[in-house]
Design an enzyme around this catalytic site. Structure first.
Site, PDB file in Angstrom:
ATOM      1  N   ASP A   1       0.805  -1.225   0.000  1.00 63.17           N
ATOM      2  CA  ASP A   1       0.000   0.000   0.000  1.00 63.17           C
ATOM      3  C   ASP A   1       0.836   1.273   0.000  1.00 63.17           C
ATOM      4  O   ASP A   1       2.010   1.280   0.378  1.00 63.17           O
ATOM      5  CB  ASP A   1      -0.981   0.007   1.190  1.00 63.17           C
ATOM      6  CG  ASP A   1      -0.310  -0.278   2.526  1.00 63.17           C
ATOM      7  OD1 ASP A   1       0.752  -0.940   2.545  1.00 63.17           O
ATOM      8  OD2 ASP A   1      -0.846   0.155   3.565  1.00 63.17           O
TER       9      ASP A   1
ATOM     10  N   GLU B   1      -0.922  -2.200   5.125  1.00 64.53           N
ATOM     11  CA  GLU B   1       0.024  -2.207   6.247  1.00 64.53           C
ATOM     12  C   GLU B   1      -0.044  -0.886   6.999  1.00 64.53           C
ATOM     13  O   GLU B   1       0.051  -0.861   8.221  1.00 64.53           O
ATOM     14  CB  GLU B   1       1.462  -2.449   5.751  1.00 64.53           C
ATOM     15  CG  GLU B   1       2.470  -2.728   6.870  1.00 64.53           C
ATOM     16  CD  GLU B   1       2.865  -1.495   7.682  1.00 64.53           C
ATOM     17  OE1 GLU B   1       3.001  -1.600   8.909  1.00 64.53           O
ATOM     18  OE2 GLU B   1       3.016  -0.420   7.082  1.00 64.53           O
ATOM     19  N   GLU B   2      -0.187   0.213   6.273  1.00 67.26           N
ATOM     20  CA  GLU B   2      -0.110   1.536   6.925  1.00 67.26           C
ATOM     21  C   GLU B   2      -1.205   1.733   7.974  1.00 67.26           C
ATOM     22  O   GLU B   2      -1.006   2.464   8.935  1.00 67.26           O
ATOM     23  CB  GLU B   2      -0.159   2.659   5.881  1.00 67.26           C
ATOM     24  CG  GLU B   2       1.056   2.710   4.949  1.00 67.26           C
ATOM     25  CD  GLU B   2       2.344   3.127   5.658  1.00 67.26           C
ATOM     26  OE1 GLU B   2       2.292   3.521   6.834  1.00 67.26           O
ATOM     27  OE2 GLU B   2       3.409   3.044   5.013  1.00 67.26           O
TER      28      GLU B   2
ATOM     29  N   HIS C   1       7.760   8.504   4.626  1.00 67.53           N
ATOM     30  CA  HIS C   1       6.504   9.262   4.821  1.00 67.53           C
ATOM     31  C   HIS C   1       6.665  10.745   4.498  1.00 67.53           C
ATOM     32  O   HIS C   1       6.001  11.574   5.102  1.00 67.53           O
ATOM     33  CB  HIS C   1       5.938   9.078   6.242  1.00 67.53           C
ATOM     34  CG  HIS C   1       5.403   7.706   6.508  1.00 67.53           C
ATOM     35  ND1 HIS C   1       4.325   7.457   7.335  1.00 67.53           N
ATOM     36  CD2 HIS C   1       5.789   6.489   6.052  1.00 67.53           C
ATOM     37  CE1 HIS C   1       4.079   6.153   7.378  1.00 67.53           C
ATOM     38  NE2 HIS C   1       4.969   5.544   6.606  1.00 67.53           N
TER      39      HIS C   1
HETATM   40 ZN   LIG Z   1       4.902   3.542   6.429  1.00 68.70          ZN
HETATM   41 ZN   LIG Z   2       6.366   0.863   5.458  1.00 65.86          ZN
END
Ligand SMILES: [Zn+2]
Ligand SMILES: [Zn+2]
Length: 412
Positions: free
Chosen positions: A101, A159-160, A380
């Site tokens: 993702d 996952e996030e 990020h």
């Molecule tokens: Zn991340």
């Molecule tokens: Zn990651």
């Protein structure tokens, strides 16, 4: 510098009892152009957590072309479980995991494969993780006759928001798995280095939502109000003592209030204040104890301030604890492939979290950091890019650790 790191002595012929280093590196070289192209494609077409429909379809199509024994789509959302059964006799199942993702960030990189989805980008490098795992499958498919056991490839969505792993496991992704390994690209490390540690590697991550209920009034007459802003502010301060006064100084935990919303204008005391935060721990026992302690502080302070409260506590993902044996194997493989000085044994875990921890509730395993370059911007951020340089290194490490683990299990 990165070149010289990459040129560190290779462990020719030491990967396992059966697979020769030369054929492995040849296979990595052969699949690399496709892996690079896949990463660029994924980077260009990022999808948010839980929406990885096109990403998964694209990856599954490529996996099918490898003629694996299983490519199961739609596992726990848009997850994929693929399997390669080795031709060197029966053996255990070794799993490798990549996440797919992207994040709600607008990309600022000026690269040919820049995201073409406004406001979405692969700012955590999951494009690199997915491309590497595909590369591992492509390499191992070529070496099938030399694999004693089964390799399972887990391509994970979401996952996030730390929901994908649990959903995949609930649908059997870890059934029968003997051990599991994953990597995460790490901008603090040069290309050609890895970082790993035995024991806690990443923290648990839980959240809380608090509403402080007061009684609104004209801001000029606070005495007729129960001011939720003042009560909430004291709650925020009091929460700081949970770590500083109640957790031993030798143990790590974080209680962060990350949102505080209240009020609409200058002359109104509002009815409520909304407070949110995150809680991180490195031990399961502390993690279990903190919700009650938080509520005790909230209840006590709100009571003293004549306010009421609603508190919702949400358990997110657990501590990622690397298994000593799997970690040792990773370190050995890393030292052979990259040279001893390029395997960094980490002194401390990260207080960041990973839902890789969920897989570790089903089987022993380890996650390691793969260097993507110290000149890379942080994860990020709108400038992060996994890069192509780490791809062959990630592939070789995962292939070798999978083969070594299966060989060790068969020998043992
Ligand atoms: Zn991340
Ligand atoms: Zn990651």
């Amino acid at each position: 510098m990165q070149e010289s790191v990459r040129d560190a002595p290779k462990g020719h012929g030491v990967t396992s009892q059966t697979v020769q280093s030369g054929s492995l590196q040849e296979a990595v070289r052969a699949v690399l152009p496709e892996v690079v192209a896949l990463r660029h494609h994924l980077h260009q077409h990022p999808e948010l957590s839980g929406q990885e429909e096109r990403t998964a379809a694209h990856v599954a199509e490529r996996l099918r072309a490898l003629k694996l024994d299983l490519v199961r789509e739609g596992v726990g959302g848009f997850g994929i479980v693929a399997e390669l059964q080795g031709g060197a006799g029966a053996g255990p199942v070794f799993a490798l995991r990549a996440d797919m993702d992207a994040l709600p960030i607008s990309e600022e990189n000026d690269v040919p494969y820049r995201s073409c989805v406004p406001g979405v980008m692969h700012a955590c490098g999951h494009d690199g993780h997915t491309a590497i795992l595909y590369g591992v499958a492509a390499v191992l498919a070529r070496l099938r006759e030399q694999i004693p056991g089964t390799i399972r490839f887990l391509f994970q969505p979401a996952e996030e928001n730390v929901t994908g792993a649990a959903r995949m496991c609930a649908e059997g992704a870890m059934d029968g798995v003997g051990a599991i390994v994953a990597l995460h690209g790490w901008p603090g490390l040069p290309v050609g280095q890895i970082g790993v540690r035995s024991g806690p590697m990443m923290a648990s991550s839980d959240t809380f939502d608090l509403v402080v209920h007061g009684r609104g009034a004209h801001a000029a007459m606070p005495h007729v109000s129960v001011d939720p802003i003042v009560a909430g502010a004291q709650v925020v301060l009091a929460l700081q003592t949970l770590v500083s006064r109640e957790v031993p100084a030798t143990e790590a935990a974080v209680v962060t209030v990350s949102q505080f919303h209240a009020g609409t204008t200058h002359n109104i005391i509002p009815e409520t204040a909304r407070i949110q935060g995150t809680v991180r721990c490195l031990s399961a026992s502390l993690r279990a104890a903190l919700p009650e302690r938080i509520e005790r502080v909230v209840a006590g302070v709100c009571g003293a301030m004549r306010a009421r409260y609603t508190l919702n506590y949400h358990f997110g993902t657990g501590v990622t604890v690397n298994d000593p044996e799997v970690t040792t194997r990773l370190v050995e493989v890393g030292q052979e492939v990259l040279g001893a000085s390029n395997v960094v044994v980490l002194d401390t875990p990260s207080m960041g979290a990973e839902d890789f921890s969920v897989y570790l509730e089903h089987a022993p395993g380890a996650m390691f950091r793969l260097g993507v370059g110290t000149d890379r911007p942080p994860l990020h951020t709108p400038w992060y890019d996994f890069g192509d340089e780490p791809l062959p290194i990630g592939i070789e490490l995962l292939v070798r650790v999978a083969l070594r683990s299966l060989n060790a299990a068969v020998a043992g």
